[in-house]
Scaffold this motif. Structure first.
Motif, PDB file in Angstrom:
ATOM      1  N   MET A  79       0.825  -1.212   0.000  1.00  0.00           N
ATOM      2  CA  MET A  79       0.000   0.000   0.000  1.00  0.00           C
ATOM      3  C   MET A  79       0.861   1.265   0.000  1.00  0.00           C
ATOM      4  SD  MET A  79      -3.140  -0.612  -0.137  1.00  0.00           S
ATOM      5  CE  MET A  79      -2.634  -1.974  -1.146  1.00  0.00           C
ATOM      6  N   SER A  80       1.765   1.324   0.998  1.00  0.00           N
ATOM      7  CA  SER A  80       2.600   2.522   1.076  1.00  0.00           C
ATOM      8  C   SER A  80       3.518   2.598  -0.137  1.00  0.00           C
ATOM      9  CB  SER A  80       3.416   2.508   2.367  1.00  0.00           C
ATOM     10  OG  SER A  80       4.268   1.395   2.382  1.00  0.00           O
ATOM     11  N   ALA A  81       3.842   1.422  -0.716  1.00  0.00           N
ATOM     12  CA  ALA A  81       4.679   1.419  -1.920  1.00  0.00           C
ATOM     13  C   ALA A  81       3.985   2.152  -3.059  1.00  0.00           C
ATOM     14  CB  ALA A  81       4.994  -0.018  -2.332  1.00  0.00           C
ATOM     15  N   LEU A  82       2.675   1.918  -3.182  1.00  0.00           N
ATOM     16  CA  LEU A  82       1.911   2.560  -4.250  1.00  0.00           C
ATOM     17  C   LEU A  82       1.828   4.063  -4.022  1.00  0.00           C
ATOM     18  CD1 LEU A  82       0.201   2.151  -6.783  1.00  0.00           C
ATOM     19  CD2 LEU A  82      -1.776   1.806  -5.330  1.00  0.00           C
ATOM     20  N   LEU A  83       1.615   4.451  -2.764  1.00  0.00           N
ATOM     21  CA  LEU A  83       1.535   5.879  -2.448  1.00  0.00           C
ATOM     22  C   LEU A  83       2.872   6.557  -2.740  1.00  0.00           C
ATOM     23  CD1 LEU A  83      -0.240   8.124  -1.275  1.00  0.00           C
ATOM     24  CD2 LEU A  83       0.691   7.591   0.965  1.00  0.00           C
ATOM     25  N   THR A  84       3.957   5.912  -2.302  1.00  0.00           N
ATOM     26  CA  THR A  84       5.286   6.484  -2.547  1.00  0.00           C
ATOM     27  C   THR A  84       5.531   6.627  -4.047  1.00  0.00           C
ATOM     28  OG1 THR A  84       5.921   5.039  -0.737  1.00  0.00           O
ATOM     29  CG2 THR A  84       7.666   6.316  -1.740  1.00  0.00           C
ATOM     30  N   ARG A  85       5.162   5.568  -4.804  1.00  0.00           N
ATOM     31  CA  ARG A  85       5.398   5.616  -6.235  1.00  0.00           C
ATOM     32  C   ARG A  85       4.597   6.746  -6.876  1.00  0.00           C
ATOM     33  NH1 ARG A  85       3.067   2.213 -11.246  1.00  0.00           N
ATOM     34  NH2 ARG A  85       1.192   3.117 -10.376  1.00  0.00           N
ATOM     35  N   THR A 120      -4.131  -7.452 -11.162  1.00  0.00           N
ATOM     36  CA  THR A 120      -3.828  -8.862 -10.891  1.00  0.00           C
ATOM     37  C   THR A 120      -2.885  -9.016  -9.703  1.00  0.00           C
ATOM     38  OG1 THR A 120      -1.998  -8.800 -12.462  1.00  0.00           O
ATOM     39  CG2 THR A 120      -4.102  -9.533 -13.309  1.00  0.00           C
ATOM     40  N   ALA A 121      -2.462  -7.904  -9.103  1.00  0.00           N
ATOM     41  CA  ALA A 121      -1.524  -7.946  -7.976  1.00  0.00           C
ATOM     42  C   ALA A 121      -2.282  -8.258  -6.677  1.00  0.00           C
ATOM     43  CB  ALA A 121      -0.799  -6.615  -7.853  1.00  0.00           C
ATOM     44  N   PRO A 122      -1.569  -8.714  -5.654  1.00  0.00           N
ATOM     45  CA  PRO A 122      -2.246  -9.087  -4.409  1.00  0.00           C
ATOM     46  C   PRO A 122      -2.642  -7.903  -3.543  1.00  0.00           C
ATOM     47  CG  PRO A 122       0.089  -9.422  -4.177  1.00  0.00           C
ATOM     48  CD  PRO A 122      -0.131  -8.979  -5.578  1.00  0.00           C
ATOM     49  N   VAL A 123      -3.169  -6.856  -4.165  1.00  0.00           N
ATOM     50  CA  VAL A 123      -3.727  -5.741  -3.395  1.00  0.00           C
ATOM     51  C   VAL A 123      -5.146  -5.532  -3.893  1.00  0.00           C
ATOM     52  CG1 VAL A 123      -1.664  -4.447  -2.760  1.00  0.00           C
ATOM     53  CG2 VAL A 123      -2.586  -4.196  -5.041  1.00  0.00           C
ATOM     54  N   PRO A 124      -6.097  -5.321  -2.987  1.00  0.00           N
ATOM     55  CA  PRO A 124      -7.464  -5.103  -3.460  1.00  0.00           C
ATOM     56  C   PRO A 124      -7.551  -3.828  -4.295  1.00  0.00           C
ATOM     57  CG  PRO A 124      -7.311  -4.859  -1.059  1.00  0.00           C
ATOM     58  CD  PRO A 124      -5.982  -5.292  -1.533  1.00  0.00           C
ATOM     59  N   LEU A 125      -8.327  -3.904  -5.363  1.00  0.00           N
ATOM     60  CA  LEU A 125      -8.453  -2.757  -6.264  1.00  0.00           C
ATOM     61  C   LEU A 125      -9.078  -1.563  -5.548  1.00  0.00           C
ATOM     62  CD1 LEU A 125      -7.564  -2.351  -9.110  1.00  0.00           C
ATOM     63  CD2 LEU A 125      -9.793  -3.086  -9.915  1.00  0.00           C
ATOM     64  N   GLU A 126      -9.940  -1.844  -4.553  1.00  0.00           N
ATOM     65  CA  GLU A 126     -10.542  -0.763  -3.768  1.00  0.00           C
ATOM     66  C   GLU A 126      -9.447   0.035  -3.055  1.00  0.00           C
ATOM     67  OE1 GLU A 126     -11.570  -3.827  -3.813  1.00  0.00           O
ATOM     68  OE2 GLU A 126     -13.669  -3.770  -4.425  1.00  0.00           O
ATOM     69  N   ALA A 127      -8.441  -0.681  -2.548  1.00  0.00           N
ATOM     70  CA  ALA A 127      -7.341  -0.004  -1.860  1.00  0.00           C
ATOM     71  C   ALA A 127      -6.498   0.782  -2.857  1.00  0.00           C
ATOM     72  CB  ALA A 127      -6.477  -1.029  -1.129  1.00  0.00           C
ATOM     73  N   VAL A 128      -6.269   0.205  -4.040  1.00  0.00           N
ATOM     74  CA  VAL A 128      -5.506   0.912  -5.075  1.00  0.00           C
ATOM     75  C   VAL A 128      -6.184   2.236  -5.399  1.00  0.00           C
ATOM     76  CG1 VAL A 128      -4.823   0.839  -7.509  1.00  0.00           C
ATOM     77  CG2 VAL A 128      -4.545  -1.186  -6.083  1.00  0.00           C
ATOM     78  N   VAL A 129      -7.520   2.170  -5.579  1.00  0.00           N
ATOM     79  CA  VAL A 129      -8.286   3.366  -5.915  1.00  0.00           C
ATOM     80  C   VAL A 129      -8.201   4.398  -4.786  1.00  0.00           C
ATOM     81  CG1 VAL A 129     -10.623   4.170  -6.289  1.00  0.00           C
ATOM     82  CG2 VAL A 129      -9.841   2.137  -7.450  1.00  0.00           C
ATOM     83  N   PRO A 181     -14.852   4.611  -3.381  1.00  0.00           N
ATOM     84  CA  PRO A 181     -13.781   3.677  -3.773  1.00  0.00           C
ATOM     85  C   PRO A 181     -14.307   2.332  -4.252  1.00  0.00           C
ATOM     86  CG  PRO A 181     -13.142   4.827  -1.797  1.00  0.00           C
ATOM     87  CD  PRO A 181     -14.569   5.207  -2.075  1.00  0.00           C
ATOM     88  N   PHE A 182     -15.402   1.836  -3.650  1.00  0.00           N
ATOM     89  CA  PHE A 182     -15.966   0.561  -4.089  1.00  0.00           C
ATOM     90  C   PHE A 182     -16.544   0.690  -5.491  1.00  0.00           C
ATOM     91  CE2 PHE A 182     -15.960   0.479   0.511  1.00  0.00           C
ATOM     92  CZ  PHE A 182     -15.367  -0.740   0.753  1.00  0.00           C
TER      93      PHE A 182
END
Lengths: 208, 218
Positions: free
Chosen positions: B1-7, B82-91, B206-207
């Protein structure tokens, strides 16, 4: 025990049925190469298996979270460096380690270079290195060797062979020789879906 | 999660990332309005809350289409799905990154722009508070709009048309908080509604966005 089993699968793209009755199983240490002419549904089949697209019939049985999918596009961010791109995916998959992948795909010397300055083949190698950092056993690869030179195709073959030897599996769609003579082959042109009669169902399909 | 935010934050800061674009737009708008309307303090003070809120809204709109379009084009969105993070969290993370790079800077710079528009001193606190409460809703609603238009070539205009009507309640209550605050009136109703809209949007959208992305990726 097969880790990935596909039975009687049918899939469609944009409302047009492409494939039907596709069945195969993939056990540890096995590789399967999907072949067939352009537009026969290789990419659609792989997207179905990756869970990006619903299937119209049949069954896909595999554990959740075993598949690492690599599409035509590598998902590389141009303004990030090679190491940053790779670290991101390593963190997302919770493995956190990129050193082995950098070495195996021969990217060590390019680690600090921005991805926008890579050649097409180098980008492809970075895309394939992403698979190594996922730590997942089933690789689902769409045209993995496009834009790779002969040496890199050999490198790719070695990486896949090492992955298989470690108990992994690979499902690949390609037109080009992959340098993996031991892989099983499946020709999808034998599973081409019969198109519905013109006029029948066409009304609905216009809205799909 | 934090990886996505940092990126996402890192991408926004790098060349072509669009960080500061909304901020510069907000600044230019606040400079242009006094030039167009004239320097009368009374007129400017009257329209300042509305101008600042409309400016913040349009500045948010500028960077919305980048939220998913870039990830869609380079294939990252397929891989993230397809990654092991829920798409809701990505959004949600994407909306948070958008707010941190667009909404938060607008909140922080708004007092300076209030000065340019002769905003009454009593309204500064309400301006910062209302923007801080309202801009997260702008980012979350905008992320939903971006999810709806992902995959469309040049979907930016459609995105604006879809999102602007959804921004109206936030705009109305946000500007209301500032103008009532400036006149020393009770602001609790407007403030509660503004916070309610944000809380509802953050909880539900987000959902909806994740569902829409799954459909758009098919």
């Amino acid at each position: 025990m097969a880790a990935l089993q596909v039975e009687g699968l049918a899939c469609a793209r944009g409302g047009i049925p492409l494939l039907e009755g596709v069945s195969f199983a993939l056990a540890p240490r096995q590789a399967l190469v999907l072949r067939g002419p352009n537009g026969c549904g290789k990419t659609t089949l792989l997207r179905c298996i990756a869970g990006l697209q619903p299937i119209t019939a049949g069954r896909i049985s595999c554990d959740p979270d075993v598949i690492a999918y690599a599409a035509h596009a590598d998902g590389i961010k141009a303004t990030l460096s090679v190491a940053e791109n790779l670290s991101f995916w390593a963190d997302i998959y919770g493995t956190g380690q990129i050193d082995a992948a950098l070495d195996q795909m021969n990217l060590r010397a390019l680690a600090t270079r921005a991805a926008q300055n890579l050649s097409a083949g180098q980008k492809r190698r970075l895309g394939l290195a992403r698979l190594l950092v996922t730590g997942r056993p089933v690789w689902v690869l769409d045209e993995p060797t496009v834009s790779l030179d002969t040496a890199s195709v050999g490198l790719f073959g070695d990486v896949v062979r090492a992955h298989l030897a470690a108990g992994g599996m690979a499902l690949m769609a390609t037109h080009i020789e992959l340098g993996l003579p031991e892989a099983h082959q499946l020709d999808l042109s034998a599973h081409k879906a019969t198109l519905p009669e013109p006029g029948q169902g066409a009304f609905d399909e216009a809205f799909l | 999660m934090s990886a996505l935010l940092t990126r996402d934050l890192r991408l926004a800061m790098r060349a072509g990332g669009g960080f500061g674009l909304g901020l510069a737009f907000f600044l230019i708008l606040a400079v242009l309005v006094p030039l167009g309307v004239g320097p009368e303090q009374a007129t400017l003070a009257l329209i300042a809350p509305g101008i600042l809120w409309v400016g913040a809204l349009l500045a948010c709109l500028l960077s919305l289409d980048r939220i998913f379009a870039l990830d869609y084009e380079d294939g990252s969105l397929d891989l993230l799905a397809t990654a092991p993070v829920p798409l809701e969290a990505v959004v949600s993370i994407k909306a948070l990154a958008h707010w941190l790079t667009t909404g938060l800077p607008l909140v922080l710079i708004s007092p300076v722009l209030g000065l340019l528009l002769h905003l009454p001193p009593s309204a500064y606190g309400w301006l910062i508070l209302s923007l801080a409460l309202g801009t997260p809703a702008l980012s979350v609603i905008g992320t939903f709009g971006a999810a709806l238009t992902v995959g469309l070539k040049r979907g930016g205009l459609l995105l604006s048309l879809l999102v602007l009507p959804l921004y109206i309640p936030t705009l109305v209550f946000g500007a209301e908080v500032v103008s009532r605050g400036a006149q020393g009136l009770d602001i609790s109703t407007a403030l509660a509604l503004l916070g309610g809209i944000t809380a509802g949007a953050v909880a539900i959208l987000p959902f909806a966005s994740a569902l829409v992305i799954r459909i758009n990726l098919r």
